[in-house]
Write a protein that holds these residues in place. Sequence first.
Motif, short mmCIF file in Angstrom:
data_model
loop_
_atom_site.label_atom_id
_atom_site.label_comp_id
_atom_site.label_asym_id
_atom_site.label_seq_id
_atom_site.Cartn_x
_atom_site.Cartn_y
_atom_site.Cartn_z
N VAL A 35 0.85 -1.19 0.00
CA VAL A 35 0.00 0.00 0.00
C VAL A 35 0.89 1.25 0.00
CG1 VAL A 35 -1.78 1.27 1.24
CG2 VAL A 35 -1.80 -1.23 1.25
N PRO A 36 0.72 2.16 -0.97
CA PRO A 36 1.54 3.37 -1.03
C PRO A 36 1.10 4.40 0.02
CG PRO A 36 -0.05 3.39 -2.81
CD PRO A 36 -0.21 2.05 -2.11
N VAL A 37 1.47 4.16 1.24
CA VAL A 37 1.00 4.97 2.37
C VAL A 37 1.42 6.43 2.22
CG1 VAL A 37 1.17 5.30 4.86
CG2 VAL A 37 1.03 2.99 3.92
N VAL A 38 2.66 6.68 1.80
CA VAL A 38 3.15 8.06 1.68
C VAL A 38 2.38 8.81 0.61
CG1 VAL A 38 5.16 9.49 1.17
CG2 VAL A 38 5.44 7.40 2.51
N THR A 39 2.18 8.18 -0.53
CA THR A 39 1.44 8.83 -1.63
C THR A 39 0.04 9.21 -1.19
OG1 THR A 39 2.69 7.65 -3.32
CG2 THR A 39 0.57 8.54 -3.97
N TYR A 40 -0.66 8.27 -0.57
CA TYR A 40 -2.03 8.55 -0.13
C TYR A 40 -2.06 9.63 0.95
CZ TYR A 40 -3.46 4.32 -2.66
OH TYR A 40 -3.72 3.38 -3.62
N SER A 41 -1.05 9.65 1.81
CA SER A 41 -1.00 10.67 2.86
C SER A 41 -0.77 12.05 2.27
CB SER A 41 0.12 10.33 3.85
OG SER A 41 -0.12 9.10 4.49
N LEU A 42 0.11 12.15 1.27
CA LEU A 42 0.36 13.43 0.62
C LEU A 42 -0.89 13.95 -0.09
CD1 LEU A 42 3.91 12.71 -0.87
CD2 LEU A 42 3.37 14.27 1.01
N ILE A 43 -1.59 13.05 -0.77
CA ILE A 43 -2.84 13.45 -1.41
C ILE A 43 -3.84 13.93 -0.38
CG2 ILE A 43 -4.83 12.59 -2.71
CD1 ILE A 43 -2.93 10.72 -4.20
N GLY A 44 -3.94 13.21 0.73
CA GLY A 44 -4.87 13.60 1.78
C GLY A 44 -4.55 14.97 2.37
N LEU A 45 -3.27 15.27 2.58
CA LEU A 45 -2.88 16.57 3.12
C LEU A 45 -3.22 17.70 2.15
CD1 LEU A 45 0.59 15.73 4.72
CD2 LEU A 45 -1.51 16.36 5.92
N CYS A 46 -2.99 17.48 0.87
CA CYS A 46 -3.30 18.51 -0.13
C CYS A 46 -4.80 18.77 -0.22
CB CYS A 46 -2.75 18.10 -1.50
SG CYS A 46 -0.95 18.17 -1.64
N VAL A 47 -5.58 17.69 -0.20
CA VAL A 47 -7.03 17.85 -0.25
C VAL A 47 -7.55 18.54 1.00
CG1 VAL A 47 -9.23 16.60 -0.28
CG2 VAL A 47 -7.36 15.88 -1.79
N LEU A 48 -7.00 18.18 2.16
CA LEU A 48 -7.41 18.82 3.41
C LEU A 48 -7.09 20.31 3.38
CD1 LEU A 48 -8.47 18.62 6.30
CD2 LEU A 48 -6.17 18.01 7.04
N ALA A 49 -5.88 20.65 2.91
CA ALA A 49 -5.50 22.06 2.82
C ALA A 49 -6.43 22.81 1.87
CB ALA A 49 -4.05 22.18 2.37
N TYR A 50 -6.83 22.17 0.79
CA TYR A 50 -7.72 22.82 -0.19
C TYR A 50 -9.09 23.10 0.43
CZ TYR A 50 -9.93 23.86 -4.67
OH TYR A 50 -10.59 24.48 -5.70
N LEU A 51 -9.57 22.18 1.24
CA LEU A 51 -10.85 22.40 1.90
C LEU A 51 -10.77 23.58 2.87
CD1 LEU A 51 -11.93 18.71 2.63
CD2 LEU A 51 -12.75 20.23 0.82
N VAL A 52 -9.62 23.71 3.54
CA VAL A 52 -9.44 24.86 4.44
C VAL A 52 -9.38 26.15 3.62
CG1 VAL A 52 -7.94 25.93 6.16
CG2 VAL A 52 -8.26 23.45 6.15
N GLU A 53 -8.74 26.11 2.47
CA GLU A 53 -8.67 27.29 1.60
C GLU A 53 -10.06 27.78 1.20
OE1 GLU A 53 -6.19 26.85 -1.86
OE2 GLU A 53 -4.85 25.47 -0.79
N LEU A 54 -10.94 26.84 0.94
CA LEU A 54 -12.28 27.21 0.51
C LEU A 54 -13.03 28.02 1.57
CD1 LEU A 54 -13.46 23.93 -1.27
CD2 LEU A 54 -12.62 26.03 -2.32
N SER A 55 -12.62 27.85 2.81
CA SER A 55 -13.30 28.56 3.89
C SER A 55 -12.62 29.87 4.25
CB SER A 55 -13.37 27.67 5.14
OG SER A 55 -12.07 27.39 5.63
N SER A 56 -11.36 30.05 3.76
CA SER A 56 -10.64 31.27 4.17
C SER A 56 -9.53 31.62 3.17
CB SER A 56 -10.05 31.08 5.56
OG SER A 56 -9.21 32.17 5.91
N TRP A 57 -9.61 32.82 2.59
CA TRP A 57 -8.52 33.32 1.75
C TRP A 57 -7.29 33.60 2.59
CZ3 TRP A 57 -7.75 33.37 -3.27
CH2 TRP A 57 -8.84 33.28 -4.15
N ARG A 58 -7.48 33.91 3.85
CA ARG A 58 -6.37 34.23 4.74
C ARG A 58 -5.38 33.08 4.85
NH1 ARG A 58 -3.86 38.77 6.64
NH2 ARG A 58 -2.62 38.20 8.47
#
Length: 295
Positions: A76-99
């Motif tokens: 299981v490519p744990v690192v790859t999936y974790s990096l994707i998860g972090l980017c998606v999580l950060a994007y969701l935070v971006e949607l709530s705040s330009w700051r």
Amino acid sequence: MSTEPKPETSVPTCYRHPGRETYVRCTRCDRYICPECMRDAAVGHQCVECVADGNRGVRRARPVTPLGVPGAASAVPVVTYSLIGLCVLAYLVELSSWRFIADYMMIGQATLINGDTIGVSEGEWYRLVTSMFLHQRGGSFGIAHIVFNMWALWAIGPALEQVLGRWRYLALYMLSGLGGSVLLYLVDPGNSAVGASGAIFGLFGAYFVIGRRLGGQVGPIVFLLVINLVITFSVPDISWEGHIGGLVTGGALAAAMAYAPAARRSLVHIGAPLVVLALLTALVLVKTAELSSAL
């Protein structure tokens, strides 16, 4: 002539199956064993218990990747999936705040309306790293920015993670993204950028280098790389520095790992990322001193 009866001789039976006659003994424990209990040995046969005891004392060989790197514990490519998860999580935070974007995007040096100066030159070194987990949420690319980067990471990341092993792969990804941020800082410190593209281009370069080293087909990655380079230099609002910096860093680091001499492989695999990190750090320090003296 003697008429005394001959003594009866008992027929040996299997120690696990008393009802089965046999004349074969285990070469290790010397007990009688039937065909069902026989296991081939270097000499003769052994019983199932002796084979099991012997296997407990055998040290299992640790699997290695085609580059001679100890294989990952799981497919299981744990690192790859974790990096994707972090980017998606950060994007969701971006949607709530330009700051959130303004506080963590890559920017070398900028002066705000109130006269405050922000950026890497002001000690905000974290921007060199945090920017690679952010993506545009609007503008000319919109959601396509993160969709393409995450697709590329999902498409080629697992293969590289399996060949390099987890920590080498993570080092390659992070240093490639850092290399893109550093080149932007050196060339155009007043400009800003976000995105995992620098790290993705580093993976492109690594995939090509390792593919060549292992004799694999590199045509598809060359085609993908050429298309992306054309887009990089023909479409406005794209940080070519981030892409080229990531590509050069990832390719160079992958070359060091792929072509390391077998006798010094572990040393090179540890030393190469540290050397790259030290070099990028030195470049940032030099540029920061230059910008500070110009104020």
